[in-house]
Enzyme design. Structure first.
Site, mmCIF file in Angstrom:
data_model
loop_
_atom_site.group_PDB
_atom_site.id
_atom_site.type_symbol
_atom_site.label_atom_id
_atom_site.label_comp_id
_atom_site.label_asym_id
_atom_site.label_seq_id
_atom_site.Cartn_x
_atom_site.Cartn_y
_atom_site.Cartn_z
ATOM 1 N N SER A 151 40.956 38.963 33.244
ATOM 2 C CA SER A 151 41.683 38.686 34.486
ATOM 3 C C SER A 151 41.884 37.183 34.610
ATOM 4 O O SER A 151 41.110 36.396 34.043
ATOM 5 C CB SER A 151 40.884 39.194 35.687
ATOM 6 O OG SER A 151 41.431 38.731 36.908
ATOM 7 N N TYR A 178 32.996 40.364 41.037
ATOM 8 C CA TYR A 178 34.103 40.718 40.137
ATOM 9 C C TYR A 178 34.458 39.544 39.223
ATOM 10 O O TYR A 178 34.567 39.689 37.995
ATOM 11 C CB TYR A 178 35.314 41.126 40.966
ATOM 12 C CG TYR A 178 36.547 41.457 40.145
ATOM 13 C CD1 TYR A 178 36.700 42.703 39.544
ATOM 14 C CD2 TYR A 178 37.564 40.517 39.972
ATOM 15 C CE1 TYR A 178 37.829 43.001 38.800
ATOM 16 C CE2 TYR A 178 38.689 40.806 39.225
ATOM 17 C CZ TYR A 178 38.821 42.050 38.644
ATOM 18 O OH TYR A 178 39.937 42.347 37.900
#
Length: 679
Positions: free
Chosen positions: A556, A569
């Protein structure tokens, strides 16, 4: 435009015959029908023949799979036939007999159908008929089985001369409904489509009954002590342990996809005393050995032998197999022969475990295995009533390296970029993973759709084309046992794994003070720990295969971008990003490349965003959830929303063959987030 009635009846007959494997093998045999139709030039009637063209399958035959020829021109070729030495030239002459445009290329068996004086002709390769055709005293047994209703035609390579031979036999035996072709199969005929089909089935079923009633109960001899099949669980575990190593052997010349078969006929054959002798004789029917090679590689150890001993013995046997195959080629090749296509086996038999078969794709590998089962059935039938005597080696070579077969290979389309590669994608039941699975399959890969949601995984695998293209496995990536089982299933389905995409993930968006230790552990267990476990198992398989490989991490932009309320996360994404670098450094010597893709928020189609992450991130930014994709797009340099397909494109770019010297790289797919630039 509706098909001609005779052509329509031919297609229906072909579908019925091709639907039953007792009648013929996949893509084996051909059928034909004759009739009249108006000539579009003269307006008068002209005699035509519709015949299955080159390369088609009876069970799925369509009108476009038929060649349509003018019978007057086809029969006139008898007057210009230049003799056996120029046999192959006649195939090109068939093109001058074609009627109209479209349709399939005429096959080598066109003469058989056109020259036989019957309105309908079937040429098939049933195991029962081929067993008689490959028995040492096949002519005598054919007479005993059928009397004078079925004639015997000695072995002759398919072609124009064989068509002349069968036509002559029919003319000399007006009472006959068909013939057994030595070393090959059967041909039947009839005045109507129904009569022809009835005659084909009569020959097949009569031969089945004859073999069953007259045959010895144990044609393959007694079971060898220690060669009995392992119990199912142990058998399949042993097969999975062997699979990547066996695939490595079968892929020395070029990468191959595998298929595993442990059905009763295979297990019984490899447990019996006579299987080494019979396997060494090779297959006989031309349709068989074109796909299986003339003989298999046979392991000569019991299934309880230590794995390291078994693997060492397979290496020895493989080296001997390659030497023997090269010698076979040298014995029979002429100056005009095509180059040797490779010396690796297409079939590997393992007593107590089963059979591995290989090909350029899953269907080819599966069909090769099915054909070897046909060959086992033929051997059983021939040995039951006589002894198995296939056509001699020189004849096998003439067909295996036939210029007409080589021409077929040249007509095949170029392989897709990911052909022969097996991909396993985690989290592939939805969103980004589903898009990646679709892209890899579209580029030629076999895909293992791995997801914790079994229903989603199965739906994606079915959409990709079913078992020859994809399979579904249910896996929770936090479970070592489930990951190991997923890879074992992939190995048994496709022979190996070459490309792994670590995509499975969850998302918890909370400020630091609201993030619990449990939140942290769950987030890291799925992504940091899960991708580590998946990569570790992938590396085991890839190293055993010796074919290199690709492991892709879907990380990501958050791996490098410090966003708000996202500690668990983003930290686990940073962990994954560094796994890419660490594994690239460690696995490079094995030809295994590790790369990553860093997307921005992919909202549309995302299971993660739909499962609550979207609402959490929207609340963080103070916007409505349905505006989140637009919000992400507006903060990028390109002002574009990132979709699952864009991430899939990056995965293909890394694995499709153009970036062969790239490893340890992260590709941003974020439409340009300056704060996430790599540096």
């Amino acid at each position: 435009m509706a098909p001609h009635p005779e052509a329509a009846a031919l297609l229906e007959r072909s579908h019925r015959l091709g639907a039953d494997p007792r009648n013929t093998n996949y893509a084996g045999g051909n059928t034909s029908a004759k009739g009249t139709a108006p000539d579009p030039v003269t307006g008068g009637d002209v005699e035509l023949m519709w015949v299955k063209g080159s390369g088609g399958d009876l069970g799925t035959l369509t009108g476009q799979g038929l060649a349509v020829l003018r019978l007057d021109r086809l029969r006139a070729l008898k007057d210009v036939y230049p003799g056996d030495e120029h046999e192959d030239e006649m195939v090109a002459a068939f093109d001058y007999c074609l009627h109209g445009k479209g349709g399939a290329a005429p096959s080598i068996d066109t003469a058989m159908h056109g020259l036989v004086d019957a309105a309908h002709v079937d040429h098939l390769h049933p195991d029962s008929g081929t067993a008689l055709a490959c028995a040492a005293d096949g002519e005598k047994l054919t007479a005993e089985c059928f009397g004078d209703s079925v004639a015997w035609v000695p072995w002759r390579r398919p072609g124009f001369r064989l068509g002349l031979d069968i036509a002559a036999v029919k003319e000399a035996n007006p009472q006959a409904i068909g013939c057994v072709l030595g070393g090959h199969g059967i041909t039947a005929w009839g005045a109507t489509s129904e009569e022809c089909e009835r005659n084909s089935l009569r020959i097949i079923r009569t031969a089945e009954s004859f073999l069953a009633e007259r045959g010895r109960p144990d044609p393959f001899g007694p079971v060898v002590d220690g060669y009995e099949p392992l119990p199912e669980a142990g058998r399949r575990a042993r097969a999975a342990a062997l699979a990547p190593h066996v695939r490595a052997l079968a892929s020395r010349d070029r990468p191959q996809v595998g298929h595993f078969d442990d059905t009763a006929p295979v297990l019984d054959f490899v447990s019996r005393a006579e299987h080494p002798r019979l396997a060494a004789l090779g297959t006989s029917c031309p349709d068989h050995f074109l796909r299986t090679k003339v003989r298999p590689l046979v392991l000569d150890l019991p299934p309880t032998a230590p794995l390291d001993v078994t693997l060492a013995r397979l290496e020895e046997l493989h080296a001997a197999y390659r030497e023997e195959y090269a010698a076979y080629y040298d014995r029979h090749a002429t100056a005009d022969s095509p180059a040797m296509r490779g010396a690796d086996p297409a079939i590997v038999l393992v007593p107590g475990v089963g059979m591995f078969s290989f090909g350029k794709d899953k269907q080819t590998a599966r069909v090769a295995g099915e054909f070897y089962v046909n060959a086992i059935n033929v051997m059983r039938g021939a040995e039951a009533v006589s002894s198995y005597r296939p056509i001699d080696e020189a004849e096998k070579f003439r067909i295996e390296y036939w210029e007409l077969e080589e021409a077929k290979l040249r007509r095949l389309p170029a392989p897709e970029p990911l052909a022969t590669r097996v991909a396993l994608v985690t989290g592939a039941g939805s969103g980004i993973g589903r898009a990646i699975a679709h892209r890899l399959a579209a580029e030629g890969a076999c895909v293992v759709v791995a997801d914790i949601d079994a229903r989603n995984a199965e739906a994606v695998a079915e959409a990709l084309g079913g078992p020859d293209k994809a399979m579904a496995v249910t896996v929770d990536v936090t479970s070592e046992e489930q990951i190991t089982k997923a890879f074992e299933e992939a190995l048994l389905a496709f022979g190996g794994v070459d490309l792994v995409v670590n995509n499975a993930g969850i998302s918890l968006s909370k400020p630091l003070l609201e993030t619990t230790a449990h939140d942290w552990d769950v987030q890291h267990a799925v992504m940091a720990r899960g991708s580590f476990l998946v990569s570790r198992e992938a590396a085991r398989v890839m190293r055993a295969q010796g074919l290199g490989g690709d492991i892709i991490y879907i990380t990501s932009k958050n791996a490098v971008f410090a966003g708000p309320d996202n500690i668990a996360y983003s930290a686990t994404k940073a962990d994954q990003a560094h796994q890419v670098r660490l594994l690239a450094a460690e696995l490079g010597e094995h030809g295994i490349r590790i790369n990553g893709v860093n997307p921005d928020g992919v909202v549309r189609g995302s299971g993660i965003f739909a499962g609550g992450w979207g609402a959490q991130r929207a609340a963080t930014y103070g916007i409505e959830e349905d505006k989140l994709g637009e919000f992400y797009a507006q903060r990028t340099l390109l002002k574009r929303e990132v979709l699952p397909e864009h991430v899939a494109n990056a995965v293909f770019a890394l694995t499709g063959g153009d970036l062969t010297h790239t490893t340890g790289l992260h590709i941003p797919v974020d439409a340009g987030v300056a704060a996430a630039f790599l540096r």
